[in-house]
Design a protein around this motif. Sequence first.
Motif, PDB file in Angstrom:
ATOM      1  N   PRO A  32      55.792   8.538 -18.571  1.00 31.24           N
ATOM      2  CA  PRO A  32      56.429   9.758 -18.082  1.00 31.24           C
ATOM      3  C   PRO A  32      56.286   9.882 -16.577  1.00 31.24           C
ATOM      4  CG  PRO A  32      54.330  10.268 -19.090  1.00 31.24           C
ATOM      5  CD  PRO A  32      54.553   8.801 -19.298  1.00 31.24           C
ATOM      6  N   ALA A  33      57.243  10.535 -15.956  1.00 33.58           N
ATOM      7  CA  ALA A  33      57.199  10.805 -14.519  1.00 33.58           C
ATOM      8  C   ALA A  33      57.781  12.184 -14.275  1.00 33.58           C
ATOM      9  CB  ALA A  33      57.977   9.752 -13.746  1.00 33.58           C
ATOM     10  N   ALA A  48      56.675  11.491  -9.496  1.00 26.31           N
ATOM     11  CA  ALA A  48      55.216  11.353  -9.461  1.00 26.31           C
ATOM     12  C   ALA A  48      54.777  10.675 -10.757  1.00 26.31           C
ATOM     13  CB  ALA A  48      54.542  12.718  -9.324  1.00 26.31           C
ATOM     14  N   TYR A  49      53.799   9.835 -10.625  1.00 28.26           N
ATOM     15  CA  TYR A  49      53.238   9.024 -11.704  1.00 28.26           C
ATOM     16  C   TYR A  49      52.583   9.887 -12.783  1.00 28.26           C
ATOM     17  CZ  TYR A  49      49.986   5.496 -13.659  1.00 28.26           C
ATOM     18  OH  TYR A  49      49.269   4.659 -14.476  1.00 28.26           O
ATOM     19  N   GLY A  50      52.845   9.550 -14.033  1.00 30.41           N
ATOM     20  CA  GLY A  50      52.208  10.231 -15.155  1.00 30.41           C
ATOM     21  C   GLY A  50      51.482   9.256 -16.059  1.00 30.41           C
ATOM     22  N   THR A  51      50.377   9.702 -16.640  1.00 33.36           N
ATOM     23  CA  THR A  51      49.618   8.872 -17.574  1.00 33.36           C
ATOM     24  C   THR A  51      48.883   9.756 -18.580  1.00 33.36           C
ATOM     25  OG1 THR A  51      47.928   7.139 -17.815  1.00 33.36           O
ATOM     26  CG2 THR A  51      47.580   8.757 -16.058  1.00 33.36           C
ATOM     27  N   SER A  52      48.694   9.209 -19.768  1.00 37.70           N
ATOM     28  CA  SER A  52      47.909   9.920 -20.784  1.00 37.70           C
ATOM     29  C   SER A  52      46.478   9.386 -20.828  1.00 37.70           C
ATOM     30  CB  SER A  52      48.572   9.777 -22.158  1.00 37.70           C
ATOM     31  OG  SER A  52      48.640   8.403 -22.515  1.00 37.70           O
ATOM     32  N   GLN A  53      46.154   8.467 -19.926  1.00 40.23           N
ATOM     33  CA  GLN A  53      44.813   7.877 -19.873  1.00 40.23           C
ATOM     34  C   GLN A  53      43.880   8.747 -19.016  1.00 40.23           C
ATOM     35  OE1 GLN A  53      44.086   4.979 -21.709  1.00 40.23           O
ATOM     36  NE2 GLN A  53      46.110   5.545 -22.475  1.00 40.23           N
ATOM     37  N   LYS A  54      42.635   8.811 -19.402  1.00 34.52           N
ATOM     38  CA  LYS A  54      41.564   9.495 -18.643  1.00 34.52           C
ATOM     39  C   LYS A  54      41.931  10.934 -18.272  1.00 34.52           C
ATOM     40  CE  LYS A  54      39.984   5.101 -16.871  1.00 34.52           C
ATOM     41  NZ  LYS A  54      39.796   4.246 -15.722  1.00 34.52           N
ATOM     42  N   THR A  55      42.496  11.646 -19.215  1.00 37.00           N
ATOM     43  CA  THR A  55      42.879  13.041 -18.955  1.00 37.00           C
ATOM     44  C   THR A  55      41.663  13.971 -18.897  1.00 37.00           C
ATOM     45  OG1 THR A  55      43.307  13.423 -21.308  1.00 37.00           O
ATOM     46  CG2 THR A  55      45.196  12.803 -19.922  1.00 37.00           C
ATOM     47  N   ASP A  56      40.489  13.436 -19.176  1.00 41.02           N
ATOM     48  CA  ASP A  56      39.265  14.232 -19.049  1.00 41.02           C
ATOM     49  C   ASP A  56      38.736  14.206 -17.621  1.00 41.02           C
ATOM     50  OD1 ASP A  56      38.698  11.484 -19.297  1.00 41.02           O
ATOM     51  OD2 ASP A  56      36.674  11.882 -20.069  1.00 41.02           O
ATOM     52  N   LEU A  64      47.002  18.452 -14.926  1.00 38.21           N
ATOM     53  CA  LEU A  64      47.116  18.109 -16.342  1.00 38.21           C
ATOM     54  C   LEU A  64      48.081  19.041 -17.056  1.00 38.21           C
ATOM     55  CD1 LEU A  64      45.932  16.461 -18.787  1.00 38.21           C
ATOM     56  CD2 LEU A  64      44.310  18.356 -19.053  1.00 38.21           C
ATOM     57  N   ILE A  65      48.899  18.439 -17.884  1.00 35.79           N
ATOM     58  CA  ILE A  65      49.675  19.205 -18.862  1.00 35.79           C
ATOM     59  C   ILE A  65      49.004  18.920 -20.201  1.00 35.79           C
ATOM     60  CG2 ILE A  65      51.891  19.587 -19.983  1.00 35.79           C
ATOM     61  CD1 ILE A  65      53.277  18.535 -17.489  1.00 35.79           C
ATOM     62  N   LYS A  82      48.482  13.617 -17.458  1.00 33.24           N
ATOM     63  CA  LYS A  82      48.229  14.069 -16.097  1.00 33.24           C
ATOM     64  C   LYS A  82      49.220  13.379 -15.165  1.00 33.24           C
ATOM     65  CE  LYS A  82      44.489  10.835 -14.938  1.00 33.24           C
ATOM     66  NZ  LYS A  82      43.090  10.748 -14.459  1.00 33.24           N
ATOM     67  N   PHE A  83      49.565  14.088 -14.096  1.00 39.03           N
ATOM     68  CA  PHE A  83      50.487  13.581 -13.089  1.00 39.03           C
ATOM     69  C   PHE A  83      49.746  13.505 -11.770  1.00 39.03           C
ATOM     70  CE2 PHE A  83      53.165  15.197 -16.401  1.00 39.03           C
ATOM     71  CZ  PHE A  83      54.148  14.225 -16.508  1.00 39.03           C
ATOM     72  N   ASP A  84      49.911  12.378 -11.077  1.00 39.38           N
ATOM     73  CA  ASP A  84      49.234  12.138  -9.808  1.00 39.38           C
ATOM     74  C   ASP A  84      50.238  12.314  -8.673  1.00 39.38           C
ATOM     75  OD1 ASP A  84      47.767  11.328  -7.640  1.00 39.38           O
ATOM     76  OD2 ASP A  84      47.145   9.409  -8.506  1.00 39.38           O
ATOM     77  N   MET A  85      50.100  13.407  -7.946  1.00 42.86           N
ATOM     78  CA  MET A  85      51.026  13.724  -6.866  1.00 42.86           C
ATOM     79  C   MET A  85      50.826  12.815  -5.647  1.00 42.86           C
ATOM     80  SD  MET A  85      52.727  15.917  -8.419  1.00 42.86           S
ATOM     81  CE  MET A  85      53.652  17.116  -7.482  1.00 42.86           C
ATOM     82  N   ALA A  86      49.755  12.026  -5.632  1.00 41.83           N
ATOM     83  CA  ALA A  86      49.535  11.059  -4.553  1.00 41.83           C
ATOM     84  C   ALA A  86      50.302   9.761  -4.804  1.00 41.83           C
ATOM     85  CB  ALA A  86      48.050  10.760  -4.392  1.00 41.83           C
TER      86      ALA A  86
END
Length: 132
Positions: A32-33, A48-56, A64-65, A82-86
């Motif tokens: 997802p992005a 922006a990059y999205g990932t379901s890894q390491k959401t803690d 985090l969504i 989570k989405f990384d705005m960097a």
Amino acid sequence: MAKYFDPLPAPGDIVWCLFPESVGQPGPKPRPALVLAVAREFKAISIAYGTSQKTDRIYPTEFLIGSSDPNFALTGLSVSTKFDMARQVQIPFNSDWVAKAPGAALNSPLPKLGVLPANLVKAAKEAAAKRK
């Protein structure tokens, strides 16, 4: 030949894409992005990059969504993400870069998953403000 999708998404939409690991090349894994901006004249989107890894573990440039969010269904996501705005890039809005997410309804608009819920816009803006 790549097929360009129409209509273009809007900022705040969530799409399924091959986020690049190197400049100009679609990445190996769909994810997802979050759409941040749209360049209509180039049929391109900034994401922006999205990932379901390491959401803690959420860093200052991330938000985090969570699947427990009352508006989670609006996102089209299947798990907390989570989405990384960097980590932002611009990609063409075409079939080489974006696609329908697995499990998406057959009649869902390609390749949009959903939207960023209004209650999380502030968190997204705060994470973006911490981008260097």
